[in-house]
Write a protein that holds these residues in place. Structure first.
Motif, mmCIF file in Angstrom:
data_model
loop_
_atom_site.group_PDB
_atom_site.id
_atom_site.type_symbol
_atom_site.label_atom_id
_atom_site.label_comp_id
_atom_site.label_asym_id
_atom_site.label_seq_id
_atom_site.Cartn_x
_atom_site.Cartn_y
_atom_site.Cartn_z
ATOM 1 N N TRP A 80 0.824 -1.199 0.000
ATOM 2 C CA TRP A 80 0.000 0.000 0.000
ATOM 3 C C TRP A 80 0.865 1.258 0.000
ATOM 4 C CZ3 TRP A 80 -4.097 1.283 4.362
ATOM 5 C CH2 TRP A 80 -4.858 2.400 3.967
ATOM 6 N N GLU A 81 1.957 1.252 0.773
ATOM 7 C CA GLU A 81 2.816 2.437 0.857
ATOM 8 C C GLU A 81 3.423 2.802 -0.507
ATOM 9 O OE1 GLU A 81 6.087 1.760 3.479
ATOM 10 O OE2 GLU A 81 6.597 -0.193 2.600
ATOM 11 N N GLN A 82 3.663 1.808 -1.354
ATOM 12 C CA GLN A 82 4.184 2.079 -2.699
ATOM 13 C C GLN A 82 3.065 2.418 -3.666
ATOM 14 O OE1 GLN A 82 3.687 -0.180 -5.576
ATOM 15 N NE2 GLN A 82 4.692 1.379 -6.848
ATOM 16 N N PHE A 83 1.939 1.725 -3.527
ATOM 17 C CA PHE A 83 0.846 1.884 -4.483
ATOM 18 C C PHE A 83 0.165 3.249 -4.357
ATOM 19 C CE2 PHE A 83 -3.652 1.170 -5.729
ATOM 20 C CZ PHE A 83 -3.433 0.855 -7.061
ATOM 21 N N GLU A 84 0.086 3.778 -3.138
ATOM 22 C CA GLU A 84 -0.571 5.071 -2.927
ATOM 23 C C GLU A 84 0.359 5.999 -2.142
ATOM 24 O OE1 GLU A 84 -4.958 6.883 -1.677
ATOM 25 O OE2 GLU A 84 -4.295 4.988 -0.792
ATOM 26 N N PRO A 85 1.391 6.524 -2.775
ATOM 27 C CA PRO A 85 2.372 7.351 -2.061
ATOM 28 C C PRO A 85 1.796 8.668 -1.554
ATOM 29 C CG PRO A 85 2.772 7.423 -4.421
ATOM 30 C CD PRO A 85 1.748 6.367 -4.196
ATOM 31 N N ALA A 86 0.723 9.145 -2.147
ATOM 32 C CA ALA A 86 0.001 10.328 -1.685
ATOM 33 C C ALA A 86 -1.485 10.025 -1.815
ATOM 34 C CB ALA A 86 0.381 11.557 -2.500
ATOM 35 N N PRO A 87 -2.329 10.639 -0.991
ATOM 36 C CA PRO A 87 -3.758 10.308 -1.037
ATOM 37 C C PRO A 87 -4.345 10.449 -2.440
ATOM 38 C CG PRO A 87 -3.276 11.668 0.881
ATOM 39 C CD PRO A 87 -2.020 11.638 0.057
ATOM 40 N N GLY A 88 -4.922 9.361 -2.926
ATOM 41 C CA GLY A 88 -5.581 9.367 -4.221
ATOM 42 C C GLY A 88 -4.662 9.298 -5.423
ATOM 43 N N GLN A 89 -3.334 9.196 -5.196
ATOM 44 C CA GLN A 89 -2.373 9.074 -6.292
ATOM 45 C C GLN A 89 -1.829 7.642 -6.299
ATOM 46 O OE1 GLN A 89 0.647 12.120 -6.153
ATOM 47 N NE2 GLN A 89 -0.841 13.736 -5.643
ATOM 48 N N TYR A 90 -2.022 6.944 -7.401
ATOM 49 C CA TYR A 90 -1.708 5.517 -7.445
ATOM 50 C C TYR A 90 -0.561 5.243 -8.405
ATOM 51 C CZ TYR A 90 -6.194 5.453 -5.145
ATOM 52 O OH TYR A 90 -7.232 5.702 -4.274
ATOM 53 N N ASP A 91 0.400 4.511 -7.911
ATOM 54 C CA ASP A 91 1.592 4.147 -8.680
ATOM 55 C C ASP A 91 1.514 2.656 -8.989
ATOM 56 O OD1 ASP A 91 4.075 3.543 -9.693
ATOM 57 O OD2 ASP A 91 5.223 4.482 -8.076
ATOM 58 N N THR A 92 1.296 2.314 -10.247
ATOM 59 C CA THR A 92 1.113 0.911 -10.631
ATOM 60 C C THR A 92 2.398 0.240 -11.092
ATOM 61 O OG1 THR A 92 0.568 1.453 -12.932
ATOM 62 C CG2 THR A 92 -1.243 1.474 -11.346
ATOM 63 N N THR A 93 3.536 0.879 -10.869
ATOM 64 C CA THR A 93 4.804 0.345 -11.384
ATOM 65 C C THR A 93 5.049 -1.083 -10.933
ATOM 66 O OG1 THR A 93 5.766 2.570 -11.405
ATOM 67 C CG2 THR A 93 7.295 0.698 -11.450
ATOM 68 N N ASN A 94 4.897 -1.334 -9.633
ATOM 69 C CA ASN A 94 5.226 -2.657 -9.114
ATOM 70 C C ASN A 94 4.297 -3.740 -9.644
ATOM 71 O OD1 ASN A 94 7.114 -1.234 -7.597
ATOM 72 N ND2 ASN A 94 6.700 -2.369 -5.723
ATOM 73 N N VAL A 95 2.995 -3.484 -9.600
ATOM 74 C CA VAL A 95 2.059 -4.514 -10.043
ATOM 75 C C VAL A 95 2.197 -4.760 -11.539
ATOM 76 C CG1 VAL A 95 0.103 -2.922 -10.368
ATOM 77 C CG2 VAL A 95 -0.321 -5.337 -9.890
ATOM 78 N N ASP A 96 2.459 -3.722 -12.314
ATOM 79 C CA ASP A 96 2.643 -3.916 -13.746
ATOM 80 C C ASP A 96 3.885 -4.755 -14.041
ATOM 81 O OD1 ASP A 96 0.388 -2.410 -14.231
ATOM 82 O OD2 ASP A 96 1.477 -0.561 -14.676
ATOM 83 N N ALA A 97 4.973 -4.482 -13.316
ATOM 84 C CA ALA A 97 6.199 -5.257 -13.523
ATOM 85 C C ALA A 97 5.979 -6.715 -13.142
ATOM 86 C CB ALA A 97 7.338 -4.655 -12.702
#
Length: 524
Positions: A80-97
């Protein structure tokens, strides 16, 4: 995005017409269970990465080790800490890789959502939550001191987790909704509280004084009343189990609205001799003493898994028996990566289980790791080519399997008119002593699937199998044909017939490179 967070079948060996349904799903019929992948039952032969191995920079090497283990599925966390580094901002880098690299290796994926809970604590929540204990309050212990667990009674906590999880599932639907590389999603990780039996905050205390929800008392067959009145000295733990389960139900439901995947929760077990919730194990997790409560509170959770870290036969098989029920499959969501746990895969399958996952196989090289790799790679390599046959037979009630119990060198499996007598410690040629020694490492295991009225599929390690006809008539039993072969793309490939020395002393499954046999029996 916003979400509301309230709230044998021998007469017919074919399954119902699942082929048209390609979405992974979990099904139950007549108290038996199956995970359907690409429309057919699937046996999960999995390896779980270490907690910090799902980052793109280290993922390649970790997944190569999964392939070397002959696994068909990788369990990997999404943080969760990587996926949502700021409220409502989602980083899909890890799951996509993860999805992209798993596809390269022809691996399926079980995603592990490290959200509000990871091993009874909140270590993987985003930093913006950790820094704001006013908005996102923590559980308070009996002294009113905060512990490292989010309060399950705070709406801000559950709403934040549910929004993030739903965003993950929505993205998963977008990038994997046609390929179905991901076949399972674990919601949280070993939830519950370490450091307190329950939350003692104001909202929690107010809820504790209220009547137990009717859905819970009805499911448990208990009278109405407050938590203390209904559960007595176990009230604090039962209350926290409901609070934890209800929180996770809201998270899972939000995720399923976005993408309706099979979802499960794993459990840090209440081991023999462990009596203190919040100290010996996370209070509020789906331990056996609150299992029925959990099932009543989590309709969006398809099943509950067990994280088993023991090699003791009695303890291991007891746990499998506790969780393998008409409303829950045998599913080892984690087990220790050591040679001693390898035989239990067969026991799990023998209980109609849907799969088995070893934890932490991507560690540093050592003699212990090499021994564990050898044992589990042999298991997975032997069963992977026939995993669909195994899964279908288990779902139809045509499969039995055993793992060697120390001090018990003989077992019997019953298939109608036939009994398969399994023994451990017999020589691979010649008569066995009346008193068998068993295997020194207790590593024997055998699997038998009935594929027709008079036909059986067998494989195993360090074991002997003998067919005996037990029908109450005057006919005698005999082996008509013993084929050695293998499955290729789901089709049996005959290699040779066994007879004479290879069958006169039982069917023997050696430790190294054991056969897969298709046996036809008859009478005279």
């Amino acid at each position: 995005m916003a979400f509301s967070v309230t709230g044998l079948l021998l007469a017919c060996l074919s399954l119902p017409a699942f082929a048209a349904e390609q979405m992974p799903r979990f099904v139950t019929e007549n108290g038996r269970h199956a995970l359907l992948v690409d429309g057919e039952p699937y046996t999960v032969l999995a390896a779980q990465l270490h907690n910090s191995s799902a980052w793109p920079a280290v993922l390649t090497g970790a997944l190569d080790q999964v392939v070397a283990l002959n696994a068909n599925t990788v369990e990997a966390p999404i943080y969760w800490e990587q996926f949502e580094p700021a409220p409502g901002q989602y980083d899909t880098t890890n799951v996509d890789a993860l999805i992209e690299q798993a596809r390269r290796r022809n691996l399926r994926v079980a995603l592990l959502w490290f959200g509000s809970w990871k091993n009874g604590q909140m270590h993987y929540v985003p930093e913006w939550i950790k820094r704001d204990a006013v908005t996102y309050p923590r559980t308070l212990d009996e002294r009113g001191e905060p512990v490292d667990v989010l309060s399950p009674h705070a709406s801000a906590n559950v709403e934040a987790d549910a929004r993030a999880f739903a965003a993950l599932m929505q993205h998963l639907r977008k990038v994997d909704g046609q390929r179905h590389t991901v076949i399972l999603v674990q919601v949280e990780n070993e939830p519950g509280a370490i450091g307190a039996v329950r939350d003692h905050g104001a909202a929690a205390n107010a809820a504790f004084a209220q009547p137990v929800p009717t859905a819970i008392t009805t499911r448990l067959g208990k009278p109405a009343g407050t938590w203390r009145e209904v559960f007595g000295p176990e009230a604090d733990e039962a209350f926290n189990a409901y609070a934890t389960a209800h929180y996770i139900e809201q998270v899972a439901a939000a995720g399923k609205r976005a993408y309706d995947m099979p979802m499960y929760v794993n459990t840090w077990l209440r081991y023999k001799g462990k009596r203190y919730p919040g100290v010996d194990y996370p209070s509020g997790g789906a331990t056996v003493n609150v299992f029925d409560l959990w099932r009543a509170a989590t309709p969006s959770i398809d099943f509950i898994g067990t994280d088993i870290y023991t090699t003791d036969y009695s303890e291991y098989t007891k746990v499998i028996g506790q969780y393998a029920r008409p409303d829950n499959p045998a599913w080892v969501s984690e087990t220790g990566f050591e040679p001693g746990t390898a035989p239990y895969l067969f026991h799990v399958l023998g209980q109609g289980g849907i799969g088995f996952s070893v934890f932490g196989m991507d560690g540093l090289d050592s003699p212990e790791k090499r021994a564990a790799t050898t044992a589990h790679a042999a298991n997975f390599g032997q069963l992977a080519p026939l995993q669909r046959i195994i899964a279908k037979a288990a779902y139809e009630g045509r499969l039995q399997a055993v793992a060697e119990q120390p001090g018990q060198p003989k077992r019997s499996l019953h298939f109608g008119d036939w009994e398969v007598r399994v023994s451990y410690g017999a020589p691979y040629w010649g008569d066995a002593d009346p008193i068998l020694p068993g295997n020194a490492d207790h590593g024997g295991r055998l699997l038998v699937a009935q594929t027709a009225k008079d036909q059986f599929l067998l494989t195993g390690f360090s074991a002997r199998a003998e067919f005996v006809r037990v029908a109450k008539d005057a006919l005698h039993g005999q082996l008509l044909r013993v084929e050695q072969g293998r499955y290729v793309d789901g089709q049996w490939q005959f290699e040779r017939l066994l007879n004479g020395d290879q069958t006169d002393y039982g069917l023997n499954f050696v430790r190294e490179d054991p056969p897969v046999l298709r046996v036809t029996v008859g009478t005279y």
